[in-house]
Motif scaffolding. Structure first.
Motif, PDB file in Angstrom:
ATOM      1  N   THR A 193       8.420  -0.105   9.654  1.00 30.24           N
ATOM      2  CA  THR A 193       8.949  -1.463   9.752  1.00 30.24           C
ATOM      3  C   THR A 193       8.645  -2.227   8.465  1.00 30.24           C
ATOM      4  OG1 THR A 193       8.679  -1.479  12.146  1.00 30.24           O
ATOM      5  CG2 THR A 193       8.871  -3.624  11.056  1.00 30.24           C
ATOM      6  N   VAL A 194       9.651  -2.951   7.975  1.00 35.93           N
ATOM      7  CA  VAL A 194       9.524  -3.712   6.730  1.00 35.93           C
ATOM      8  C   VAL A 194       9.706  -5.191   7.049  1.00 35.93           C
ATOM      9  CG1 VAL A 194      10.561  -4.172   4.475  1.00 35.93           C
ATOM     10  CG2 VAL A 194      10.355  -1.816   5.307  1.00 35.93           C
ATOM     11  N   THR A 195       8.817  -6.000   6.528  1.00 33.94           N
ATOM     12  CA  THR A 195       8.945  -7.452   6.644  1.00 33.94           C
ATOM     13  C   THR A 195       9.201  -8.018   5.254  1.00 33.94           C
ATOM     14  OG1 THR A 195       7.446  -7.519   8.545  1.00 33.94           O
ATOM     15  CG2 THR A 195       7.855  -9.600   7.388  1.00 33.94           C
ATOM     16  N   LEU A 196      10.345  -8.656   5.082  1.00 32.34           N
ATOM     17  CA  LEU A 196      10.711  -9.201   3.780  1.00 32.34           C
ATOM     18  C   LEU A 196      10.455 -10.701   3.745  1.00 32.34           C
ATOM     19  CD1 LEU A 196      14.138  -7.418   3.104  1.00 32.34           C
ATOM     20  CD2 LEU A 196      11.864  -6.750   2.299  1.00 32.34           C
ATOM     21  N   ASP A 197      10.045 -11.170   2.593  1.00 33.35           N
ATOM     22  CA  ASP A 197       9.951 -12.608   2.392  1.00 33.35           C
ATOM     23  C   ASP A 197      11.341 -13.221   2.548  1.00 33.35           C
ATOM     24  OD1 ASP A 197      10.164 -15.029   0.292  1.00 33.35           O
ATOM     25  OD2 ASP A 197       8.114 -14.890   1.028  1.00 33.35           O
ATOM     26  N   GLY A 198      11.400 -14.393   3.157  1.00 34.68           N
ATOM     27  CA  GLY A 198      12.692 -15.021   3.405  1.00 34.68           C
ATOM     28  C   GLY A 198      13.505 -15.274   2.158  1.00 34.68           C
ATOM     29  N   ASP A 199      12.826 -15.461   1.010  1.00 31.63           N
ATOM     30  CA  ASP A 199      13.523 -15.719  -0.247  1.00 31.63           C
ATOM     31  C   ASP A 199      13.820 -14.451  -1.028  1.00 31.63           C
ATOM     32  OD1 ASP A 199      13.602 -18.496   0.062  1.00 31.63           O
ATOM     33  OD2 ASP A 199      11.556 -18.716  -0.701  1.00 31.63           O
ATOM     34  N   ALA A 200      13.452 -13.288  -0.502  1.00 33.28           N
ATOM     35  CA  ALA A 200      13.713 -12.034  -1.223  1.00 33.28           C
ATOM     36  C   ALA A 200      15.205 -11.884  -1.464  1.00 33.28           C
ATOM     37  CB  ALA A 200      13.179 -10.851  -0.418  1.00 33.28           C
ATOM     38  N   ARG A 201      15.551 -11.294  -2.619  1.00 34.16           N
ATOM     39  CA  ARG A 201      16.956 -11.129  -3.008  1.00 34.16           C
ATOM     40  C   ARG A 201      17.507  -9.863  -2.361  1.00 34.16           C
ATOM     41  NH1 ARG A 201      16.846 -10.800  -9.199  1.00 34.16           N
ATOM     42  NH2 ARG A 201      19.107 -11.050  -8.982  1.00 34.16           N
ATOM     43  N   LEU A 202      18.514 -10.061  -1.531  1.00 35.08           N
ATOM     44  CA  LEU A 202      19.066  -8.952  -0.756  1.00 35.08           C
ATOM     45  C   LEU A 202      20.519  -8.719  -1.144  1.00 35.08           C
ATOM     46  CD1 LEU A 202      17.382  -7.478   1.395  1.00 35.08           C
ATOM     47  CD2 LEU A 202      18.733  -8.640   3.138  1.00 35.08           C
ATOM     48  N   ARG A 203      20.887  -7.443  -1.311  1.00 31.51           N
ATOM     49  CA  ARG A 203      22.265  -7.058  -1.610  1.00 31.51           C
ATOM     50  C   ARG A 203      22.636  -5.838  -0.766  1.00 31.51           C
ATOM     51  NH1 ARG A 203      21.681  -6.699  -8.135  1.00 31.51           N
ATOM     52  NH2 ARG A 203      21.433  -8.916  -8.604  1.00 31.51           N
ATOM     53  N   ILE A 204      23.940  -5.610  -0.672  1.00 31.66           N
ATOM     54  CA  ILE A 204      24.429  -4.362  -0.083  1.00 31.66           C
ATOM     55  C   ILE A 204      24.289  -3.282  -1.156  1.00 31.66           C
ATOM     56  CG2 ILE A 204      26.403  -3.182   0.922  1.00 31.66           C
ATOM     57  CD1 ILE A 204      27.411  -5.962   1.799  1.00 31.66           C
ATOM     58  N   VAL A 205      23.528  -2.261  -0.867  1.00 32.11           N
ATOM     59  CA  VAL A 205      23.187  -1.244  -1.865  1.00 32.11           C
ATOM     60  C   VAL A 205      24.399  -0.385  -2.195  1.00 32.11           C
ATOM     61  CG1 VAL A 205      21.766   0.783  -2.318  1.00 32.11           C
ATOM     62  CG2 VAL A 205      20.782  -1.170  -1.155  1.00 32.11           C
ATOM     63  N   HIS A 206      24.584  -0.130  -3.473  1.00 35.43           N
ATOM     64  CA  HIS A 206      25.577   0.858  -3.902  1.00 35.43           C
ATOM     65  C   HIS A 206      24.861   2.208  -3.995  1.00 35.43           C
ATOM     66  CE1 HIS A 206      28.330   3.071  -6.546  1.00 35.43           C
ATOM     67  NE2 HIS A 206      29.259   2.208  -6.188  1.00 35.43           N
ATOM     68  N   PRO A 207      25.516   3.288  -3.599  1.00 33.55           N
ATOM     69  CA  PRO A 207      24.821   4.590  -3.587  1.00 33.55           C
ATOM     70  C   PRO A 207      24.273   5.013  -4.945  1.00 33.55           C
ATOM     71  CG  PRO A 207      27.209   4.848  -3.275  1.00 33.55           C
ATOM     72  CD  PRO A 207      26.890   3.406  -3.086  1.00 33.55           C
ATOM     73  N   ALA A 208      24.896   4.567  -6.031  1.00 39.96           N
ATOM     74  CA  ALA A 208      24.402   4.962  -7.348  1.00 39.96           C
ATOM     75  C   ALA A 208      23.016   4.404  -7.630  1.00 39.96           C
ATOM     76  CB  ALA A 208      25.374   4.495  -8.436  1.00 39.96           C
ATOM     77  N   GLU A 209      22.615   3.359  -6.902  1.00 42.27           N
ATOM     78  CA  GLU A 209      21.298   2.758  -7.126  1.00 42.27           C
ATOM     79  C   GLU A 209      20.196   3.491  -6.372  1.00 42.27           C
ATOM     80  OE1 GLU A 209      21.877  -1.871  -7.520  1.00 42.27           O
ATOM     81  OE2 GLU A 209      23.001  -1.161  -5.794  1.00 42.27           O
TER      82      GLU A 209
END
Length: 732
Positions: free
Chosen positions: A569-585
């Motif tokens: 389980t991962v808890t992220l800070d509310g301000d963390a920058r979130l994106r839809i991951v591209h497979p190349a990354e």
């Protein structure tokens, strides 16, 4: 006018820094025959790119100086323009002024830096014209004026009483800027030498030299408009305009309507946003420049006080109808550019009906070569800023092909979203339709009703009396009083499919564009959303650091929590920058993530972990070239060249080419070298080619150098992957 001669005025160490850029050029050592070729050349157009580079940087000075003074085509023939031009200026001095002026006039944002060491009237007049620009040209103008203030004053002060036009306006801008940085007394003293008229004009611009610090007017302030009668344009019939209703009752008097039209003629876009973008010396010895279309775009300037006064107390709906009637009359009159204030004025008059009326026209104007009108339209929609306006802007952006106008619109969208304290992705999320599913809907026949539910693929069902999900509900019976509910449900299913498809396309585009959201939005907004939630749950999300590097990827677990690759389980800070991951990354984790999603039987809404991708190894990321491949049949090149790939170095689509290239973010280009030319005018299906190498270069280098200096790791991994997938598809 001043008769000062142009001279070189270097700052400490500046000339040496410019000369040191010789090492960055790629012309290679002198080749046999180059000296004869440059001696025989009449101008630079007679030389090849490497010969031009060698000549200006290291070749015979006498020949270089001779050719610099004779060509009108230097801006097209100088390769690797920023570095080579700086080397040429440092080496050849004042003789390189035509080179610097031609380059700076052609591409002020990129090459305005070349004027900095030249002190003279011609650079002064050129720099003064950049103060209103949006990109780095404005930075170069300010640096030049601050560095050469006295010669600028002598060159530009006399023009403040010249013929009305761009030259006079530019001179006035420069005088105001110089006064704003403390040169007011010097300007007034200079003006005294040009007569009473010039002296009075400069005092009007900068204030009197009375020993008291007089506030300098804003750089682009508009002089107070003298009272005058309305000059009605020929396309405008005042009698045909709708009456403007007043909230207190009655209509606006005809005299006030005329005053309002006069006041609206001052409607304009705002001054260039501050500060001027760019960095004179970047981390790699080159300026960091921002093109005008990449810079923050000007919004609509605040309404003239007279406009505000007159529209106070007006009924907003009738005011908006009046504004739309102005636009209709202006269009019927042929869209005269001198009265384009009509478009900008809609920011002060318009409502959502104006948005719906204006948006299709804004979308169509670029096709009619009315690009400036389109930009003004974007600014108006952003200024209105309602949900309807943002929906139209997002729809226009999604239909655009990549290019400078698309980038301008994206900048406008980002600014409008920032006005709401959000990113573009956040605004688009909040405008996504719910179709009533958030409140709960039923298929209501009157005596009987059936709850409407959706599954994870956003297929709509009705729930029968036993709890069974029915794709097609029972048809209304004779006792049902609302039989129209049956066709309503069938239409609802179509609307839901269309809404889901539109959001799938948008979120997939978000993955390519690398749009981001704060992490709190995933669990707090997206997952509870009845349309976005089922999509978001089946995607892989990534947390990114300030350097845009992927920290970790996470998925949405069955209970709505976030889980990493090890199912922790991962808890992220509310301000963390979130994106839809591209497979190349995902690098080495891509296969593992694909296995995890398969184990949990998660069917992704669009190809993500199973999307074709080129994931570079560490060795490939450090490499400056990748091996080519072949054979490739001639006709395989037709599709990429008609897409986002281009043939290298030719002005028409019918010229043979020996390279393919496509743009990458960050001022880079991906290139593929061919073993022999391909002709786009006659694709011989039997002919075969090889791609000999694949490499990355700076977009402004003209790609003539033999050396390969840029590692693939410097390129955006998403854009690189998409481009390489297309390139490798040529293998069939």
């Amino acid at each position: 006018m001043t008769d000062d001669a142009t001279v070189m005025a270097w700052e400490d160490g500046e000339r040496e820094r410019w000369l040191s850029r010789t090492a960055a050029l790629g012309h290679g050592p002198e080749q046999p025959g180059w000296a004869d070729a440059v001696d025989a050349a009449k101008d630079l157009t007679d030389l090849k790119s490497r010969q031009v580079s060698w000549l200006l940087a290291e070749g015979p000075e006498a020949t270089a100086r001779k050719l610099l003074g004779k060509t009108d085509e230097m801006r097209y023939r100088v390769p690797h323009r920023i570095d080579l031009s700086r080397v040429a200026v440092a080496r050849l001095g004042v003789d390189a002024l035509p080179l610097a002026v031609a380059g700076a006039a052609h591409s002020a944002d990129q090459l305005g830096v070349l004027l900095l060491p030249f002190r003279g009237p011609e650079p002064a007049r050129l720099a003064a014209g950049w103060l209103r620009q949006l990109g780095s040209a404005r930075m170069w103008a300010r640096l030049w004026l601050e560095r050469h203030a006295e010669i600028a004053a002598r060159a530009l002060v006399p023009a403040t009483i010249g013929r009305a036009g761009a030259g006079r306006r530019n001179a006035e801008d420069a005088v105001r800027h110089l006064a704003s940085i403390g040169h007011g007394p010097m300007l007034i003293k200079t003006a005294e030498g040009y007569g009473a008229g010039v002296h009075a004009a400069v005092i009007a611009l900068v204030g009197a030299d009375d020993g008291v610090r007089t506030p300098v007017p804003p750089l682009f302030s508009t002089p107070a408009r003298a009272a005058r009668r309305v000059k009605v344009p020929p396309w405008l019939n005042l009698g045909e305009l709708p009456k403007i209703l007043l909230t207190a009752g009655g209509t606006m008097p005809a005299e006030d309507t005329g005053r309002l039209i006069l006041a609206l003629t001052s409607s304009r876009l705002a001054d260039p946003p501050e500060p001027a973008p760019g960095v004179p010396e970047g981390p790699f010895g080159r300026p960091v420049v921002v093109e005008s279309w990449e810079a923050a775009q000007p919004m609509v300037a605040p309404a003239d006080p007279e406009v505000e006064k007159l529209i106070t107390g007006c009924d907003r709906q009738s005011l908006a109808e009046f504004g739309r009637a102005l636009v209709e009359a202006w269009i019927a009159g042929g869209l005269p550019p001198s009265e384009a204030w009509v478009v900008v004025a809609q920011a002060h008059l318009g409502d959502d009906a104006t948005v719906d009326y204006l948006a299709p026209k804004v979308r169509a104007w670029p096709q009619d070569s009315r690009h400036q009108r389109a930009i003004e339209g974007y600014a108006v929609l952003c200024a209105i800023g309602s949900d309807a306006a943002m929906r139209h802007l997002l729809a226009i952006e999604q239909r655009m092909t990549p290019g400078s106008r698309n980038h301008r619109l994206r900048v406008y969208l980002a600014q409008a979203a920032a006005g709401r304290g959000m990113t573009v992705a956040q605004v688009a999320d909040r405008l996504a339709p719910t179709l009533g599913l958030d409140a709960g809907i039923t298929l209501d026949y009157g005596p009987r009703s059936f709850p409407v539910v959706t599954d994870e693929h956003l297929t709509a069902f009705v729930q029968g009396p036993t709890g069974k999900l029915l794709a097609r509900p029972p048809k209304p019976g004779v006792k049902d009083t609302k039989p129209e509910a049956y066709p309503w449900f069938l239409q609802f299913k179509k609307d839901l499919r269309a809404a889901a498809a539109a959001q799938l396309i948008r979120l997939e585009r978000d993955m390519f564009a690398r749009y981001e959201r704060p992490a709190r939005d995933l669990t707090g907004f997206l997952l509870p959303h009845p349309v976005l939630g089922p999509i978001a749950r089946r995607l892989l999300w990534g947390e990114y650091d300030a350097g845009d590097r992927l920290i970790r990827a996470v998925r949405v677990a069955e209970d709505g929590s976030l889980a990493d690759l090890d199912d922790d389980t991962v808890t992220l800070d509310g301000d963390a920058r979130l994106r839809i991951v591209h497979p190349a990354e995902l690098s080495d984790d891509l296969t593992s993530w694909a296995r995890v999603l398969a184990d949990y039987e998660i069917m992704q809404p669009f190809p993500q972990v199973n999307r074709p991708a080129v994931v570079l190894t560490e060795a490939e990321r450090a490499a400056t070239r990748l091996p080519g491949f072949g054979p490739v049949r001639n006709n395989r090149f037709e599709e990429p060249v008609n897409g986002r790939w281009h043939g290298e170095g030719h002005g028409t689509s019918y010229s043979p080419y020996t390279r393919l290239w496509t743009e990458l973010p960050g001022g880079l280009t991906l290139l593929a070298e061919l073993d022999k030319p391909v002709s786009t005018s006659s694709y011989d299906p039997g002919s075969e080619h090889r791609i000999t190498e694949i490499w990355v270069d700076e977009a402004q280098s003209d790609h003539f150098g033999a050396a390969r200096r840029i590692p693939f790791g410097d390129g955006d991994p998403v854009a690189l992957s998409e481009a390489l997938v297309e390139l490798y598809a040529l293998r069939g």
